[in-house]
Design a protein around this motif. Structure first.
Motif, PDB file in Angstrom:
ATOM      1  N   ALA A 167       0.918  -0.929   0.032  1.00 51.61           N
ATOM      2  CA  ALA A 167       0.039  -0.241  -0.067  1.00 51.61           C
ATOM      3  C   ALA A 167       0.715   1.379   0.113  1.00 51.61           C
ATOM      4  O   ALA A 167       0.562   2.223  -0.743  1.00 51.61           O
ATOM      5  N   SER A 168       1.934   1.257   0.677  1.00 49.33           N
ATOM      6  CA  SER A 168       2.825   2.237   0.734  1.00 49.33           C
ATOM      7  C   SER A 168       3.563   2.774  -0.631  1.00 49.33           C
ATOM      8  O   SER A 168       3.823   3.960  -0.748  1.00 49.33           O
ATOM      9  N   VAL A 169       3.595   1.985  -1.639  1.00 51.19           N
ATOM     10  CA  VAL A 169       4.127   2.269  -2.862  1.00 51.19           C
ATOM     11  C   VAL A 169       3.257   2.347  -3.919  1.00 51.19           C
ATOM     12  O   VAL A 169       3.409   2.897  -5.205  1.00 51.19           O
ATOM     13  N   LYS A 170       1.995   1.813  -3.930  1.00 55.79           N
ATOM     14  CA  LYS A 170       0.990   1.658  -4.806  1.00 55.79           C
ATOM     15  C   LYS A 170       0.847   3.140  -5.509  1.00 55.79           C
ATOM     16  O   LYS A 170       0.496   4.043  -4.725  1.00 55.79           O
ATOM     17  N   GLY A 171       0.731   3.262  -6.915  1.00 53.75           N
ATOM     18  CA  GLY A 171       0.581   4.505  -7.647  1.00 53.75           C
ATOM     19  C   GLY A 171       1.878   5.109  -7.813  1.00 53.75           C
ATOM     20  O   GLY A 171       1.865   5.996  -8.515  1.00 53.75           O
ATOM     21  N   ARG A 172       2.846   4.895  -7.178  1.00 53.61           N
ATOM     22  CA  ARG A 172       4.110   5.483  -7.337  1.00 53.61           C
ATOM     23  C   ARG A 172       5.383   4.548  -8.194  1.00 53.61           C
ATOM     24  O   ARG A 172       6.045   5.104  -8.718  1.00 53.61           O
ATOM     25  N   PHE A 173       5.163   3.275  -7.750  1.00 56.33           N
ATOM     26  CA  PHE A 173       6.063   2.285  -8.143  1.00 56.33           C
ATOM     27  C   PHE A 173       5.439   1.485  -9.318  1.00 56.33           C
ATOM     28  O   PHE A 173       3.974   1.058  -9.128  1.00 56.33           O
ATOM     29  N   THR A 174       6.265   1.094 -10.153  1.00 58.40           N
ATOM     30  CA  THR A 174       5.596  -0.026 -11.098  1.00 58.40           C
ATOM     31  C   THR A 174       6.628  -1.071 -11.380  1.00 58.40           C
ATOM     32  O   THR A 174       7.696  -0.763 -11.678  1.00 58.40           O
ATOM     33  N   MET A 234      10.486   3.547  -9.765  1.00 60.46           N
ATOM     34  CA  MET A 234      10.158   4.330  -8.727  1.00 60.46           C
ATOM     35  C   MET A 234       9.988   5.659  -9.099  1.00 60.46           C
ATOM     36  O   MET A 234      11.120   6.425  -9.402  1.00 60.46           O
ATOM     37  N   ASN A 235       8.742   6.254  -8.766  1.00 60.38           N
ATOM     38  CA  ASN A 235       8.438   7.576  -9.175  1.00 60.38           C
ATOM     39  C   ASN A 235       7.968   8.357  -7.837  1.00 60.38           C
ATOM     40  O   ASN A 235       7.843   7.746  -6.978  1.00 60.38           O
ATOM     41  N   SER A 236       7.956   9.840  -7.755  1.00 63.76           N
ATOM     42  CA  SER A 236       7.519  10.516  -6.689  1.00 63.76           C
ATOM     43  C   SER A 236       8.111   9.902  -5.262  1.00 63.76           C
ATOM     44  O   SER A 236       7.614   9.637  -4.383  1.00 63.76           O
ATOM     45  N   LEU A 237       9.465   9.830  -5.362  1.00 63.32           N
ATOM     46  CA  LEU A 237      10.263   9.174  -4.106  1.00 63.32           C
ATOM     47  C   LEU A 237      10.091  10.235  -2.847  1.00 63.32           C
ATOM     48  O   LEU A 237      10.147  11.475  -3.062  1.00 63.32           O
ATOM     49  N   LYS A 238       9.884   9.302  -1.945  1.00 68.17           N
ATOM     50  CA  LYS A 238       9.884  10.132  -0.684  1.00 68.17           C
ATOM     51  C   LYS A 238      10.799   9.590   0.389  1.00 68.17           C
ATOM     52  O   LYS A 238      11.567   8.506   0.262  1.00 68.17           O
TER      53      LYS A 238
END
Length: 123
Positions: free
Chosen positions: A62-69, A83-87
């Motif tokens: 859940a923590s990476v859904k929508g940001r990682f592929t 990995m996009n929109s990295l935090k």
């Protein structure tokens, strides 16, 4: 013998992107599911993403859904993690891994994993 060799980690600013690669050898793609684990300092290893056998259905924490592929190139025996929109919370050592099921892998359990590649997200 099974080998998983990760690459592509590095230092990136928050909001930036990285693509990790995993060169796999020593097994057939129908033997295991493939995915990624990560471990931050002082924390337990956690599942990040997994791709199923066959048609390759992706699964994500859940923590990476929508940001990682997650994706794979069967001809090259290579697994990827875009990995996009990295935090800053994504900072960890990322491990390519195999498991019997994606449910197990995303839960942080695996049969085998590679040496890891460091991802640091910091300004």
């Amino acid at each position: 013998q099974l080998q998983l060799v990760e690459s592509g980690g590095g230092l990136v600013q928050p909001g930036g992107s990285l693509r990790l690669s995993c060169a796999a050898s020593g097994f057939t793609l129908d033997s295991y599911v493939l995915g990624w684990l990560r471990q931050a300092p002082g924390k337990e290893r956690e599942g990040v993403s997994c791709i199923s056998r066959g048609v390759g259905i992706p699964f994500y924490a859940a923590s990476v859904k929508g940001r990682f592929t997650i994706s794979r190139d069967n001809a090259k025996n290579t697994l990827y993690l875009q990995m996009n929109s990295l935090k800053p919370e994504d900072t960890a050592v990322y491990y390519c891994a195999v498991a019997d099921t994606c449910g197990s892998l995303v839960a942080g359990r695996s049969n085998f994993w590679g040496q890891g590649t460091q991802v640091t997200v910091s300004s």
